[in-house]
Design a protein around this motif. Structure first.
Motif, PDB file in Angstrom:
ATOM      1  N   SER A  12     -24.161  52.436 -12.045  1.00  0.00           N
ATOM      2  CA  SER A  12     -23.342  51.296 -11.612  1.00  0.00           C
ATOM      3  C   SER A  12     -23.648  51.102  -9.973  1.00  0.00           C
ATOM      4  O   SER A  12     -23.505  52.156  -9.241  1.00  0.00           O
ATOM      5  N   ASP A  16     -16.062  47.691  -4.733  1.00  0.00           N
ATOM      6  CA  ASP A  16     -14.676  47.998  -5.219  1.00  0.00           C
ATOM      7  C   ASP A  16     -13.574  47.658  -4.244  1.00  0.00           C
ATOM      8  O   ASP A  16     -13.815  47.539  -2.937  1.00  0.00           O
ATOM      9  N   GLY A  30     -19.263  50.908  -3.904  1.00  0.00           N
ATOM     10  CA  GLY A  30     -18.862  51.750  -4.719  1.00  0.00           C
ATOM     11  C   GLY A  30     -19.919  51.864  -6.173  1.00  0.00           C
ATOM     12  O   GLY A  30     -21.054  51.441  -6.008  1.00  0.00           O
ATOM     13  N   GLY A  31     -19.647  52.544  -7.160  1.00  0.00           N
ATOM     14  CA  GLY A  31     -20.342  52.655  -8.272  1.00  0.00           C
ATOM     15  C   GLY A  31     -20.975  54.014  -8.388  1.00  0.00           C
ATOM     16  O   GLY A  31     -21.344  54.767  -7.544  1.00  0.00           O
ATOM     17  N   TRP A  84     -15.214  46.219  -9.226  1.00  0.00           N
ATOM     18  CA  TRP A  84     -14.262  47.066  -9.959  1.00  0.00           C
ATOM     19  C   TRP A  84     -12.979  47.146  -8.995  1.00  0.00           C
ATOM     20  O   TRP A  84     -12.961  47.349  -7.696  1.00  0.00           O
ATOM     21  N   ARG A  95      -5.079  57.206 -12.263  1.00  0.00           N
ATOM     22  CA  ARG A  95      -5.267  55.918 -11.955  1.00  0.00           C
ATOM     23  C   ARG A  95      -5.588  54.930 -13.192  1.00  0.00           C
ATOM     24  O   ARG A  95      -5.858  55.083 -14.168  1.00  0.00           O
ATOM     25  N   ASN A 126     -22.951  57.100 -14.971  1.00  0.00           N
ATOM     26  CA  ASN A 126     -22.296  56.214 -15.856  1.00  0.00           C
ATOM     27  C   ASN A 126     -22.360  54.855 -15.870  1.00  0.00           C
ATOM     28  O   ASN A 126     -22.421  54.097 -15.030  1.00  0.00           O
ATOM     29  N   GLY A 235     -15.255  58.319  -7.462  1.00  0.00           N
ATOM     30  CA  GLY A 235     -16.577  58.738  -7.574  1.00  0.00           C
ATOM     31  C   GLY A 235     -16.728  60.178  -7.114  1.00  0.00           C
ATOM     32  O   GLY A 235     -18.036  60.655  -7.073  1.00  0.00           O
ATOM     33  N   ASP A 238     -19.092  61.507  -9.737  1.00  0.00           N
ATOM     34  CA  ASP A 238     -20.335  61.084  -9.609  1.00  0.00           C
ATOM     35  C   ASP A 238     -21.068  61.897  -8.580  1.00  0.00           C
ATOM     36  O   ASP A 238     -22.315  62.097  -8.194  1.00  0.00           O
TER      37      ASP A 238
END
Ligand code: AMP
Length: 304
Positions: A12, A16, A30-31, A84, A95, A126, A235, A238
């Motif tokens: 993604s 964010d 983000g992502g 998001w 969270r 993801n 993140g 990631d």
């Protein structure tokens, strides 16, 4: 002509809004693919596969280019970028998601540039498992495929997720996701079941407690790099995974020792990432900072 990336990352790419107990940051980059590519780019040429909308600020593309990330696999289409909004509890170990707006991800169909298809390393970050599968199917003969996922896909797309897991070299997920996917409470029992699903390696992330690697015959444990303060854990997984596979691609050997070293580099890069929101810290460090922290980390983990 583009240089062939050694690593392809799909995931993604989002805008964010993040609230920690100390501050709120609106509309930041983000992502999963953003974090993973930023982390892997320290070690190898990385090609990003994803989609953004026409509202996506060009400044983010510029910062990826400054990191030498290949953007030929990034589609820009009419519509709104994925968004998001998450809120952290007091100590940032839990969270909640306030909102997720799929935007252009709703109709995304990844198409890999020809030059990406021969890349030896692939990270399926993801994202919806059906999209991960579509990317995997376009690759020719990747040598090492890592897949990450989240509770959402375990709950709503279990079948296609299992199909992806059956085709990869390594599965990474966090401990609660390992329990959710297998129904087993101990990580060893969960890992044994996950290994039966197909991957040669299972890498379970445990946040501040680090990570555990399982194969049919071995277990390896690594604590996270200790930090006195951090600003935003978003993140981190990631970044860890991106740093891990980027380093593995650089070493270009899948021996137990290379995998352990790559895990340590992943932890080090993730430790920088959480010191600031978004990619702000990762954009301002270099290999010297990483090597310094890596040397300290190796020293801290030495037994004899
Ligand atoms: P993590 O902290 O590893 O869960 O990753 C956080 C990033 O995942 C954020 O920057 C979000 O933009 C992104 N994200 C949140 N929800 C999803 C989702 N359903 N699918 C893909 N990425 C997501």
């Amino acid at each position: 002509m583009s240089v062939q990336p050694k690593l392809v990352v799909v995931g993604s790419i989002g805008i964010d809004t993040i609230e920690t107990p100390h501050e709120k940051q609106l509309d930041i980059l983000g992502g999963s693919a953003s974090y993973a590519c930023a982390a892997s780019s320290f070690f190898c040429r990385t090609g990003m596969v994803g989609v953004v909308g026409s509202d996506f600020p060009d400044v983010h593309r510029q910062s990826w280019r400054a990191m030498d990330i290949d953007l030929d696999g990034l589609q820009t289409v009419a519509g709104e970028t994925f968004r998001w909004h998450g809120v952290y509890e007091a100590h940032m170990d839990n969270r909640s998601t306030i909102s997720t707006e799929l935007g252009v991800f709703a109709d995304f169909s990844p198409i890999l540039p020809e030059v990406y298809r021969d890349a030896p390393y692939l990270f399926l970050g993801n994202i919806e498992p059906a999209l991960q599968l579509r990317v995997l199917e376009q690759m020719h003969h990747p040598k090492f495929v890592l897949v990450d996922t989240m509770d959402l896909w375990i709950n709503i797309a279990r079948e296609s997720l299992l199909r992806v897991i059956g085709k990869v070299t390594m599965l990474t997920l966090n401990e609660s996701e390992a329990r959710l996917l297998t129904g087993d409470h101990t990580l060893l029992a969960a890992a044994k079941q996950l290994l039966k699903m197909g991957p040669e390696y299972v890498l379970i992330k445990k946040g501040e407690s680090g990570s555990m690697l399982f194969t049919q015959t071995q277990i390896f444990m690594l604590h996270a790099y200790p930090l006195e303060h951090f600003k935003d854990p978003t993140g981190a997984g990631d970044t860890f995974a991106g740093g891990f596979i980027g380093k593995l691609a650089e070493l270009d050997e899948c021996t137990p020792s290379a995998i352990r070293r790559a895990m340590a580099y992943g932890s080090v890069v993730a430790s920088f990432g959480v010191e600031e929101f978004s990619l702000r810290r990762l954009a301002h460090i270099d290999m010297k900072d990483i090597e310094q922290r890596y040397a300290a980390f190796v020293e801290m983990s030495r037994i004899s």
